[in-house]
Write a protein that holds these residues in place. Structure first.
Motif, PDB file in Angstrom:
ATOM      1  N   TRP A   1      78.310  -3.706 -34.818  1.00 32.70           N
ATOM      2  CA  TRP A   1      79.325  -4.181 -33.882  1.00 32.70           C
ATOM      3  C   TRP A   1      78.868  -5.410 -33.104  1.00 32.70           C
ATOM      4  O   TRP A   1      79.692  -6.209 -32.660  1.00 32.70           O
ATOM      5  CB  TRP A   1      79.727  -3.053 -32.929  1.00 32.70           C
TER       6      TRP A   1
ATOM      7  N   HIS B   1      81.095  -8.682 -32.557  1.00 34.91           N
ATOM      8  CA  HIS B   1      81.541  -8.790 -31.172  1.00 34.91           C
ATOM      9  C   HIS B   1      82.102 -10.170 -30.876  1.00 34.91           C
ATOM     10  O   HIS B   1      81.501 -11.185 -31.192  1.00 34.91           O
ATOM     11  CB  HIS B   1      80.389  -8.490 -30.212  1.00 34.91           C
TER      12      HIS B   1
ATOM     13  N   TYR C   1      74.192  -4.509 -27.336  1.00 34.59           N
ATOM     14  CA  TYR C   1      74.855  -3.669 -26.356  1.00 34.59           C
ATOM     15  C   TYR C   1      73.848  -2.914 -25.488  1.00 34.59           C
ATOM     16  O   TYR C   1      72.832  -2.412 -25.966  1.00 34.59           O
ATOM     17  CB  TYR C   1      75.734  -2.634 -27.055  1.00 34.59           C
TER      18      TYR C   1
END
Length: 367
Positions: free
Chosen positions: A106, A110, A203
């Motif tokens: 991800w 992103h 993240y």
């Protein structure tokens, strides 16, 4: 008798050593079977293993606080209350190999708020333009919602700061997100994301970078429901005036702000001194099939703002490190798919005071 005394002494010594070792080892806070936080020594947290942070000295709190505008929200910090690490330790979410792999996936997908196009991504929000900077942060209150998101989709709302030169981009953001593949469930989580030197970043605390300081409120955790009223978070990204570090802060008008932690300036090569752009965005990432997920509260905004996802009290930290609001700045509206999403401002209020956004998504939102 002497042998017995020696035996007792040895047993006592072993017990003392074991007790000391138990104290040294991080204890854990179990939210449920899948969500566990280790309380680790603040000076031994994983982010300090970053190659650019080998000589970093932890900053325990910002060196100054910004002047706050008049309280319009009547908002109080909705502290998580479910985690309380002991003094000198901070909560770090435990990760599995699967969660790390999903985070890496991800992170590549992103959306960068400084780019124009991103395949399968749709946005609705506002930003201050680069020529009005430099900027040292942004603050906003945002409503928080639960959404029905498939495992190959994501929906999130954030504040961000960033700068870009040619094909190089630095940015960081924090807010709330629904992303089952990333978090392992369908709940709404607080989160942080950053991209820095050489395009690296990720993240939360999944890879080294973010320095956790609060012992009660981690950067990423399922957002609880309030005892009464709707669910909101009032958050700020603020660059420290002396250190240059970028702090993630929960704003509170009725008590001192809650300092979650910070991204050290060393991990950036474009925003070490300031940022060129700041904004507030709702963002969705479509599934490979092209179906876009809901954004905000899943409904198009109406004239009744309590029925819509909303952003309030957008304040920009200017070149003098003052939170002056958007009155000084022209805010650009961003909406790339009015078939599936909307953005609405009230005629009787400035855009920075309140706007609503969001929508249901669907199969015909474009790419």
């Amino acid at each position: 008798m002497k042998f017995f005394c020696k035996l007792i002494t040895i047993i006592f010594t072993v017990c003392v050593v074991q007790c000391r070792e138990t104290v040294r080892n991080p204890n854990s806070v179990k939210v449920n079977d899948k969500i566990i936080y280790d309380c680790v020594d603040i000076y031994k947290q994983p982010s300090l293993s970053h190659p650019l942070l080998q000589n970093h000295k932890i900053q325990l709190k910002p060196s100054f606080s910004i002047s706050k505008p008049k309280d319009k929200s009547k908002s109080k910090i909705q502290s998580n209350k479910i985690i309380e690490c002991s003094d000198g330790t901070v909560p770090i979410l435990k990760h599995t190999n699967v969660s790390v792999t999903n985070a890496q996936h991800w992170a590549k997908k992103h959306f960068s708020p400084l780019t124009i196009d991103s395949h399968g991504t749709h946005i609705a929000g506002v930003r201050a333009l680069p020529y009005q900077g430099p900027y040292h942060g942004v603050t906003a209150l945002m409503s928080v919602h639960d959404l029905n998101i498939s495992v190959d989709q994501a929906s999130y709302t954030n504040i961000y700061v960033g700068s870009g030169v040619s094909d190089k981009v630095n940015f960081l953001q924090t807010g709330w997100m629904v992303n089952p593949a990333l978090f392992g469930d369908s709940r709404t989580w607080s989160y942080g994301f950053w991209k820095g030197v050489n395009g690296t970043g990720c993240y939360n605390t999944i890879c080294p970078g973010f320095i956790q300081v609060s012992r009660t409120d981690p950067l990423s955790i399922p957002i609880p429901y309030p005892r009464k009223g709707d669910r909101t978070i009032y958050i700020s990204i603020l660059q420290d005036k002396k250190s240059g570090n970028w702090w993630a802060i929960h704003v509170n008008y009725h008590a001192p702000d809650l300092n979650i932690g910070y991204w050290p300036k060393e991990v950036f090569d474009l925003i070490g001194t300031n940022a060129d752009m700041v904004g507030v965005l709702g963002v969705v990432q479509a599934s490979p099939s092209g179906k876009s997920p809901p954004m905000g509260n899943g409904h198009l905004p109406t004239k009744h703002e309590k029925e819509s996802a909303r952003i309030e009290n957008v304040e920009i930290i200017d070149s003098q490190f003052k939170a002056i609001g958007s009155r000084k700045y022209k805010l650009e509206k961003l909406l790339d798919s009015n078939k599936c999403y909307g953005l609405r401002a009230r005629e009787d209020l400035p855009l920075h005071d309140l706007f609503t956004y969001g929508g249901p998504g669907g199969d015909s939102c474009g790419i």
